[in-house]
Design a protein around this motif. Structure first.
Motif, PDB file in Angstrom:
ATOM      1  N   UNK A  77      -0.375  14.431   1.934  1.00  0.00           N
ATOM      2  CA  UNK A  77       0.353  13.443   2.743  1.00  0.00           C
ATOM      3  C   UNK A  77       1.716  13.130   2.123  1.00  0.00           C
ATOM      4  N   UNK A  78       1.762  12.996   0.816  1.00  0.00           N
ATOM      5  CA  UNK A  78       3.020  12.640   0.143  1.00  0.00           C
ATOM      6  C   UNK A  78       4.061  13.755   0.281  1.00  0.00           C
ATOM      7  N   UNK A  79       3.658  15.001   0.091  1.00  0.00           N
ATOM      8  CA  UNK A  79       4.647  16.094   0.070  1.00  0.00           C
ATOM      9  C   UNK A  79       4.943  16.658   1.450  1.00  0.00           C
ATOM     10  N   UNK A  80       4.133  16.280   2.469  1.00  0.00           N
ATOM     11  CA  UNK A  80       4.408  16.777   3.819  1.00  0.00           C
ATOM     12  C   UNK A  80       4.734  15.663   4.798  1.00  0.00           C
ATOM     13  N   UNK A  81       4.590  14.404   4.369  1.00  0.00           N
ATOM     14  CA  UNK A  81       4.853  13.232   5.218  1.00  0.00           C
ATOM     15  C   UNK A  81       3.899  13.154   6.402  1.00  0.00           C
ATOM     16  N   UNK A  82       2.737  13.792   6.294  1.00  0.00           N
ATOM     17  CA  UNK A  82       1.718  13.716   7.352  1.00  0.00           C
ATOM     18  C   UNK A  82       0.350  13.983   6.746  1.00  0.00           C
ATOM     19  N   UNK A 120       8.016   3.405   4.870  1.00  0.00           N
ATOM     20  CA  UNK A 120       9.373   2.925   4.612  1.00  0.00           C
ATOM     21  C   UNK A 120      10.284   4.057   4.147  1.00  0.00           C
ATOM     22  N   UNK A 121       9.736   4.954   3.332  1.00  0.00           N
ATOM     23  CA  UNK A 121      10.546   6.102   2.893  1.00  0.00           C
ATOM     24  C   UNK A 121      10.860   7.023   4.070  1.00  0.00           C
ATOM     25  N   UNK A 122       9.869   7.202   4.948  1.00  0.00           N
ATOM     26  CA  UNK A 122      10.027   7.996   6.177  1.00  0.00           C
ATOM     27  C   UNK A 122      10.543   9.399   5.883  1.00  0.00           C
ATOM     28  N   UNK A 123      10.153   9.936   4.746  1.00  0.00           N
ATOM     29  CA  UNK A 123      10.560  11.289   4.389  1.00  0.00           C
ATOM     30  C   UNK A 123       9.548  11.813   3.374  1.00  0.00           C
ATOM     31  N   UNK A 124       9.302  13.105   3.399  1.00  0.00           N
ATOM     32  CA  UNK A 124       8.359  13.678   2.449  1.00  0.00           C
ATOM     33  C   UNK A 124       8.905  13.554   1.024  1.00  0.00           C
ATOM     34  N   UNK A 125       8.003  13.322   0.079  1.00  0.00           N
ATOM     35  CA  UNK A 125       8.390  13.205  -1.317  1.00  0.00           C
ATOM     36  C   UNK A 125       8.473  14.590  -1.948  1.00  0.00           C
ATOM     37  N   UNK A 149       0.839  -1.198   0.000  1.00  0.00           N
ATOM     38  CA  UNK A 149       0.000   0.000   0.000  1.00  0.00           C
ATOM     39  C   UNK A 149       0.875   1.249   0.000  1.00  0.00           C
ATOM     40  N   UNK A 150       0.289   2.351  -0.449  1.00  0.00           N
ATOM     41  CA  UNK A 150       1.010   3.627  -0.427  1.00  0.00           C
ATOM     42  C   UNK A 150       1.377   3.998   1.018  1.00  0.00           C
ATOM     43  N   UNK A 151       0.540   3.622   1.964  1.00  0.00           N
ATOM     44  CA  UNK A 151       0.832   3.893   3.374  1.00  0.00           C
ATOM     45  C   UNK A 151       2.127   3.216   3.791  1.00  0.00           C
ATOM     46  N   UNK A 161      -1.023  19.978  12.617  1.00  0.00           N
ATOM     47  CA  UNK A 161      -0.732  18.712  11.975  1.00  0.00           C
ATOM     48  C   UNK A 161       0.577  18.124  12.493  1.00  0.00           C
ATOM     49  N   UNK A 162       0.561  16.847  12.738  1.00  0.00           N
ATOM     50  CA  UNK A 162       1.773  16.154  13.166  1.00  0.00           C
ATOM     51  C   UNK A 162       2.858  16.327  12.096  1.00  0.00           C
ATOM     52  N   UNK A 163       4.054  16.712  12.534  1.00  0.00           N
ATOM     53  CA  UNK A 163       5.153  16.912  11.602  1.00  0.00           C
ATOM     54  C   UNK A 163       5.259  18.330  11.070  1.00  0.00           C
ATOM     55  N   UNK A 164       4.270  19.190  11.377  1.00  0.00           N
ATOM     56  CA  UNK A 164       4.349  20.568  10.908  1.00  0.00           C
ATOM     57  C   UNK A 164       5.325  21.359  11.776  1.00  0.00           C
ATOM     58  N   UNK A 165       5.815  22.470  11.213  1.00  0.00           N
ATOM     59  CA  UNK A 165       6.827  23.271  11.898  1.00  0.00           C
ATOM     60  C   UNK A 165       6.195  24.163  12.966  1.00  0.00           C
ATOM     61  N   UNK A 166       6.925  24.324  14.068  1.00  0.00           N
ATOM     62  CA  UNK A 166       6.475  25.188  15.157  1.00  0.00           C
ATOM     63  C   UNK A 166       7.684  25.993  15.630  1.00  0.00           C
ATOM     64  N   UNK A 167       7.542  27.319  15.661  1.00  0.00           N
ATOM     65  CA  UNK A 167       8.625  28.188  16.103  1.00  0.00           C
ATOM     66  C   UNK A 167       8.510  28.420  17.602  1.00  0.00           C
ATOM     67  N   UNK A 168       9.512  27.979  18.339  1.00  0.00           N
ATOM     68  CA  UNK A 168       9.469  28.087  19.798  1.00  0.00           C
ATOM     69  C   UNK A 168       9.561  29.525  20.282  1.00  0.00           C
ATOM     70  N   UNK A 169       9.976  30.450  19.388  1.00  0.00           N
ATOM     71  CA  UNK A 169      10.083  31.856  19.790  1.00  0.00           C
ATOM     72  C   UNK A 169       8.821  32.641  19.468  1.00  0.00           C
ATOM     73  N   UNK A 170       8.229  32.355  18.318  1.00  0.00           N
ATOM     74  CA  UNK A 170       7.088  33.155  17.881  1.00  0.00           C
ATOM     75  C   UNK A 170       5.792  32.360  17.795  1.00  0.00           C
TER      76      UNK A 170
END
Length: 594
Positions: free
Chosen positions: A254-259, A155-160, A148-150, A567-576
């Motif tokens: 999901x493919x381009x963000x890995x989540x 297995x790739x464990x990285x965004x495409x 499956x694509x999932x 979203x899980x895996x999204x970026x979060x800035x600890x300062x702002x």
């Protein structure tokens, strides 16, 4: 039928009780509601173990004894409307459920028949046959060897990259446009229903009737969190091609963000999704915008059909040959021509003849000029060499007429000034040589006493390594550093130096560095199978600010995290960054009103 055929993988396991290929054993426990292994359908298809089931049907691995190939046996079995008969094969309809049973069976057969007519579309799972037996219906499906694509993404464990994603999925999306033209809506597109075959071909699997892909019907709903559109959670909202558009865009996201996007139920317009381009710079801005529009919670604001989506992410869509892996752009055939066509206007024949004569004449003139230059240049070169030798080479071997040496030599030996002149000349040379020697020694001493150094480039180097180097400690005075967050340099790396590279200094140089504290951006961690205490401890460790909100979901254990508004895996800035919401499963008080 081969008695040694494994009912788990349909391979010959020999005399082994446990299959050496898949580990299946005929003594493995099974549910009595499902067909027993080795049941034969239509005197041709052998039923094996259960692969999957939902509120509409059961899918078994099977074997076609005539075609000698693996297949999937898809049995219509809505378990809320029927039970298994005492013979272990027939389907018994529950009292009062005959109308719903027959209505849904009609939908099941219609889907199978339409798919069987689209067997030239290689991006969907093929339907080989439809069998009526045991008071129900079976569709015999292609068995795709693959994953499956999932599983592939895990297995790739990285965004495409966007190129990888489009190469992988656009053929399937183009095929889906043709499926929609035939009046079929999938409603279950997800990373589970997309299969990658061993030959690297993408297949769309898991077609089902609409009732099982919507909430609040007589059947147990099969929804896919993150991929099912918001209208599928409602009993009154209509479905259409836009429903599959939502799932396709969730697939691309999901493919381009890995989540995967958050489940539609917990999404809110006040907290829009992070555009894919902000997480993956390979996604073009127009594609990122199209994916977000395709994931709109509003069916009217969402992209309405696959053709419109393809126009935004992969160019205009035109239906081509149905038998291809993906629809292609049709092109009108051009008549044969002896000469290549040109986009320039055609020159009239007379004008063209004159132009050719002019070009031929110009070509002759150019050849004459080149021939003349070929003769003239060597002659000029010889003249220049001779002139140079005459002016400089001749004088080098002959003393000049006004030279004082010649004059002195022509004097009489009795000239009283001859000896004096020679003396002064010799003395002057000695003094000059002595002065030159002394000046050279002084210059050498000055050079040794004033040795200069140049400032090195320390940016990008480890701060502790630079300041701990004994050679650097002799040359530099290190001022206290300034620690700053920096996205480009790892923690402890020098990002700036107060004195530019190449600056010269004599003995020591005072210098100050800026040192990276690392990135201020962290990724939202996964929450699956984590308690509130476990997840909040991880957030505290990363420096993420959060607030806890409680929700009740009977499908999760109490006290476990069921989601976040980020979203899980999204970026979060600890300062702002602001405060994220963490949803924890907690039952409401017994006396509360829902």
């Amino acid at each position: 039928m081969n008695e040694n055929l494994c009912m788990g993988c349909m391979r010959d396991k020999g005399e082994e009780e446990v299959c050496p290929f898949c580990g299946y054993s005929d003594t493995s426990p099974r549910f009595p509601s499902y067909l027993a292994p080795r049941t034969v359908i239509n005197n041709r298809y052998v039923v094996g173990k259960v692969l999957s089931y939902n509120g509409e049907s059961v899918t078994y691995i099977g074997y076609d004894v005539i075609g000698e190939r693996k297949v999937k046996v898809h049995e219509y079995f809505p378990d809320t409307l029927v039970t298994r008969g005492e013979d272990g094969k027939s389907v018994a309809v529950n009292n009062g459920r005959q109308i719903q049973f027959k209505a849904y069976m009609s939908d099941f057969i219609e889907i199978a028949e339409k798919l069987s007519r689209m067997r030239t579309l290689t991006c969907i799972t093929q339907v080989f046959a439809i069998c009526y037996q045991n008071n129900t219906v079976y569709s015999i499906l292609e068995f795709v060897e693959g994953i499956s694509l999932k599983t592939y993404l895990e297995k790739r464990d990285v965004m495409l990259t966007w190129t990888e994603t489009s190469d992988l999925l656009l053929p399937l999306v183009k095929t889906l446009a043709i499926v929609h033209e035939e009046g079929l809506i999938h409603r279950g597109i997800s990373t589970d229903s997309v299969i990658l075959s061993r030959s690297k071909m993408v297949k769309l699997d898991g077609f089902a009737i609409s009732a099982v892909r919507a909430a609040r019907t007589e059947l147990v709903a099969e929804l896919f969190p993150g991929f099912s559109a918001p209208e599928q959670y409602s009993a009154v909202s209509p479905h259409g091609p836009w429903t599959d558009v939502y799932a396709v865009c969730a697939l691309l996201y999901t493919c381009v963000t890995a989540a995967a996007p958050p489940e539609a139920l917990i999404r809110s317009n006040s907290r829009p999704l992070l555009p894919p381009r902000e997480r993956n710079e390979t996604v073009p801005p127009r594609v990122s915008q199209a994916i977000i529009q395709g994931l709109s919670l509003s069916t009217t604001e969402r992209i309405q059909n696959v053709e419109e989506l393809l126009a935004k992410i992969g160019g205009p869509f035109q239906k081509g040959a149905v038998g291809s892996d993906a629809p292609t752009v049709s092109m009108r055939a051009q008549p044969p021509s002896r000469r290549p066509t040109s986009t320039l206007p055609r020159i009239p024949m007379e004008a063209e003849r004159k132009q050719e004569e002019k070009e031929e004449k110009d070509g002759g003139n150019k050849r004459l000029i080149l021939w003349s230059m070929g003769i003239t240049l060597p002659i000029l070169l010889v003249i220049l060499i001779f002139t140079f030798w005459f002016l400089f080479g001749k004088d080098r071997h002959k003393e000049p007429e006004g030279d004082t040496t010649s004059i002195v030599d022509s004097m009489s030996e009795n000239d009283p000034f001859r000896g004096e002149s020679e003396f002064h000349s010799s003395s002057d040379r000695s003094e000059s040589e002595s002065s030159s020697s002394q000046s050279s020694e002084e210059s050498s001493e000055s050079s040794e006493s004033k040795q200069m150094h140049k400032v090195a480039n320390f940016v990008g180097q480890d701060y502790k390594t630079v300041t701990g180097n004994p050679e650097n400690q002799k040359l530099y005075i290190f001022d206290p550093p300034e620690y700053v967050y920096d996205e480009q340099y790892p923690e402890g790396t020098i990002t700036y130096q107060s004195v530019s590279e190449g600056t010269e200094f004599e003995k020591t140089m005072s210098i100050k560095f800026k040192v990276s504290k690392g990135s201020s951006t962290v990724l939202i961690p996964p929450y699956e199978k984590k308690t509130q205490a476990e997840y909040t401890a991880k957030l505290d460790e990363l420096g993420i600010k959060y607030t806890i909100l409680y929700r009740w979901d009977s499908s999760y254990p109490e006290g476990y995290v069921v989601g976040t508004d980020h979203m899980v895996g999204s970026k979060y800035n600890t300062q702002t960054g602001g405060t994220i919401e963490v949803y924890v499963n907690k039952a409401p008080p017994a006396n509360s009103v829902d």
